[in-house]
Scaffold this active site. Structure first.
Site, mmCIF file in Angstrom:
data_model
loop_
_atom_site.group_PDB
_atom_site.id
_atom_site.type_symbol
_atom_site.label_atom_id
_atom_site.label_comp_id
_atom_site.label_asym_id
_atom_site.label_seq_id
_atom_site.Cartn_x
_atom_site.Cartn_y
_atom_site.Cartn_z
ATOM 1 N N HIS A 1 15.756 -42.933 79.731
ATOM 2 C CA HIS A 1 15.482 -42.541 80.863
ATOM 3 C C HIS A 1 14.783 -43.495 81.922
ATOM 4 O O HIS A 1 15.357 -43.696 82.898
ATOM 5 C CB HIS A 1 14.518 -41.107 80.941
ATOM 6 C CG HIS A 1 14.143 -40.696 82.232
ATOM 7 N ND1 HIS A 1 14.784 -39.543 82.799
ATOM 8 C CD2 HIS A 1 13.370 -40.908 83.114
ATOM 9 C CE1 HIS A 1 14.438 -39.048 83.895
ATOM 10 N NE2 HIS A 1 13.521 -40.136 84.188
ATOM 11 N N GLU A 2 13.715 -43.896 81.521
ATOM 12 C CA GLU A 2 13.052 -45.242 82.130
ATOM 13 C C GLU A 2 13.732 -46.291 82.551
ATOM 14 O O GLU A 2 13.839 -47.187 83.191
ATOM 15 C CB GLU A 2 11.479 -45.551 81.505
ATOM 16 C CG GLU A 2 10.692 -44.247 81.642
ATOM 17 C CD GLU A 2 10.458 -43.590 82.913
ATOM 18 O OE1 GLU A 2 10.813 -44.247 84.264
ATOM 19 O OE2 GLU A 2 9.961 -42.485 83.104
ATOM 20 N N HIS B 1 16.118 -45.883 85.162
ATOM 21 C CA HIS B 1 15.777 -46.186 86.475
ATOM 22 C C HIS B 1 15.644 -47.539 86.631
ATOM 23 O O HIS B 1 15.867 -48.401 87.734
ATOM 24 C CB HIS B 1 14.458 -45.615 86.595
ATOM 25 C CG HIS B 1 13.982 -44.388 86.759
ATOM 26 N ND1 HIS B 1 14.654 -43.537 87.979
ATOM 27 C CD2 HIS B 1 13.321 -43.274 86.069
ATOM 28 C CE1 HIS B 1 14.318 -42.341 87.825
ATOM 29 N NE2 HIS B 1 13.661 -42.226 86.639
ATOM 30 N N HIS C 1 19.031 -49.393 87.442
ATOM 31 C CA HIS C 1 19.336 -48.986 88.916
ATOM 32 C C HIS C 1 18.569 -49.717 89.796
ATOM 33 O O HIS C 1 19.253 -50.628 90.584
ATOM 34 C CB HIS C 1 18.894 -47.654 89.240
ATOM 35 C CG HIS C 1 19.481 -46.926 90.396
ATOM 36 N ND1 HIS C 1 19.246 -45.622 90.754
ATOM 37 C CD2 HIS C 1 20.321 -47.606 91.177
ATOM 38 C CE1 HIS C 1 19.848 -45.437 91.869
ATOM 39 N NE2 HIS C 1 20.504 -46.467 92.210
#
Length: 596
Positions: A387-388, A391, A394
């Protein structure tokens, strides 16, 4: 019992390298002085922001200053997060914060001066080739102009700002400091104090009596304060209605979606499409009942574990390998950046004494992103890592492709990349699982994400919409009416297969997000957009990957709906939500197969 190690005892290979931002603290001090010395330079532009040349120079200077401030602030706070008790970094973080406040004061003339220009003049500036890289910023300024008041009125509104946060502050104090919950019995029959932290643990208990007692105790406490909580919530709605009227919006919903330039149809479309797919939720509730082996499914059974806790012991290094394997569909370029992140000091992995809890991805433009974890060797931590890193990548792609100002992506887009990584990881785990028990554990884990992130958040979003619309029509809503609206929504979303306990009617009173109005829908749209992307990537391959990487590289260079649309996810249509629902349907079908 293992004691948590001190920072200096940790293995450096599992720590982030903040030296990539500032090699030494002397370098931080020098950059601080440089940034501070830039503040007086802005005075030269005051009163002159009416032509392309001066605006261009002022914006450039603003960007340079902002990049310095961001690096200073991020570095100081990330050093502090290594050990929150470190007074040296507490002071450094405070120093950076104060400089940000000074900078905001020095730059405060820029927006009002440009907004004072006529629409014709703004159109000329937007079309001026010299200001091409600031086109989106200027368009945003012009768009907001319709809702900006006169200088004197804006000064009054700034004062009102202090009052407008009162309802949220009162709720926060009541909810976190003053509210006291009774003691309840745990599995061992011991009297334990109920708190916000222990409540979810009680609801996840295998013992149904423990779940029932904690559930009742929680909502009886809220019910005993329903008049105060109702008045606080009504004050928040009235504040929204006041702002809506003064700022000349058609509704509170329109006002809160305006910042992201998201039409209200996107919000309504989410609710309508989820309504059409509520039979899937009802099917999942039947499965829950079957897996729990109970005749009646109550609200306090919704978080109960459906299968025996499947102990998945996954070391950090193994988690990296599994994640890299699961993200292969995103192509070699994505994987090489991911490996760079794993190997080159982007990640602070393990808990140490004083370290900030939780996990995040952060960083400053011009240096690679960073990830803070408190890794445990389990399934949850592996999902947190992917998940991190979603980020982080991105941010990496946005920063590489965009100028400083256009690289910052809005909250509406923020959870898409992180959730997509989770979707691909889950798909990989399910495809490679040979143990039926493990597979059922994974399926229930994923299905519950749909329940809590898409259905539940959409129900919250619908509740906000109803209470604001009724208030806008002149109704004065009482705590009893809030509870009736909320109870009816639970009946609608969970169906006849669930006993909707009366106590749940008070749940509206304990949701902090209701004081950040019309925000929760972004969880549901972000999850749906990510699930839609993952479905396209797994089914189409290269063309979908190309579109997705284009999304990552777009940063905040356009409005979020447009960025997603170009990448093949049109949130103004029901399609992405329907694609997410088709994934949910597949999960339910697989679960039904396993529990025949």
């Amino acid at each position: 019992m293992t004691t948590v190690k001190k920072r200096e005892e940790m293995d450096p290979q599992y720590q982030w390298k903040l030296e990539d931002i500032f090699a030494t603290e002397k370098a931080w001090d020098e950059e601080f002085e440089k940034a501070k010395s830039m503040l007086p330079q802005f005075q030269a532009y005051q009163g002159k922001l009416n032509n392309a040349q001066d605006i261009f120079e002022c914006f450039k200077l603003d960007d340079q200053l902002s990049m310095h401030l961001e690096r200073l602030y991020v570095y100081a706070n990330m050093r502090l997060h290594q050990n929150m008790a470190n007074t040296k970094y507490q002071a450094l973080a405070e120093k950076a914060r104060k400089l940000n406040v000074e900078a905001n004061e020095a730059l405060s003339f820029i927006n009002p001066e440009i907004l004072a220009l006529s629409n014709e003049k703004l159109d000329q500036l937007i079309a001026d080739p010299q200001l091409a890289e600031y086109k989106h910023s200027l368009e945003e300024m012009k768009r907001s102009k319709a809702h900006i008041l006169s200088q004197a009125e804006e000064a009054i509104m700034a004062q009102v700002g202090n009052i407008s946060s009162a309802s949220s502050n009162i709720f926060g104090m009541l909810n976190n400091a003053d509210m006291k919950f009774p003691k309840v019995k745990n599995e061992r029959g011991e009297e334990v104090e109920l708190t916000h932290g222990t409540y979810i643990q009680f609801l996840e208990s295998k013992n149904r009596d423990v779940r029932r007692e904690a559930f009742g105790a929680m909502y009886r406490t809220y019910s005993s304060l329903k008049n105060t909580l109702g008045a606080t919530f009504s004050a928040n709605i009235n504040k929204n209605l006041f702002m809506t009227k003064v700022r000349k919006y058609n509704s509170a919903l329109e006002m809160y979606l305006y910042g992201d330039n998201v039409p209200t149809s996107v919000y309504n479309n989410l609710i309508e499409t989820i309504h059409e797919h509520l039979p899937l939720m009802y099917r999942y509730m039947e499965l829950r009942k079957k897996l729990l082996g109970i005749e009646e499914l109550h609200m306090y059974d919704l978080f109960a574990p459906l299968v025996e806790e499947f102990d998945m012991n996954i070391s950090y290094d193994k988690a990296q390998d599994i994640i890299a394997e699961s993200l292969k569909p995103l192509g070699n370029d994505y994987l090489s950046v991911l490996q760079q992140g794993f190997k080159d000091g982007w990640i602070d992995v393990y808990e140490n004494e004083g370290k900030r809890s939780g996990a995040y991805s952060w960083g400053a433009y011009g240096t690679h992103p960073y990830v803070l974890l408190n890794h445990k060797d389990n399934l949850n931590s592996m999902f947190t890592l992917t998940h991190e890193m979603g980020h982080a990548l991105h941010s990496y792609y946005s920063d590489e492709a965009q100028t400083y100002r256009n690289a910052q992506y809005p909250i509406f887009l923020a959870e898409v990349a992180s959730t997509l990584n989770e979707a691909l990881l889950m798909d990989h785990l399910l495809k490679n699982s040979t143990d039926p028990k493990e597979k059922l554990y994974l399926l229930t884990y994923y299905a519950d994400q749909f329940r809590t992130t898409v259905f539940r958040q959409t129900m919250f979003a619908e509740f906000e919409k109803i209470v604001h619309e009724r208030s806008e029509q002149g109704e004065s809503l009482t705590p009893e009416e809030y509870s009736a609206i909320y109870y009816d929504l639970n009946k609608l979303y969970y169906g006849d297969g669930v006993v909707v306990d009366e106590d749940i009617a008070m749940e509206w009173a304990r949701i902090p997000h209701f004081y950040t109005s019309f925000y929760v829908y972004k969880y549901a749209t972000g999850f749906s957009a990510a699930t839609s992307f993952s479905k396209q990537i797994l089914e189409e391959g290269a063309p979908a990957v190309e579109r997705y990487l284009g999304f990552l590289k777009s940063g905040g260079s356009d409005y979020p709906i447009e960025i997603l649309k170009r990448a093949g996810v049109d949130m103004s249509s029901p399609e992405p939500i329907e694609q997410a629902m088709s994934v949910f349907k597949e999960l339910i079908e697989q679960m039904e197969e396993l529990v025949k």
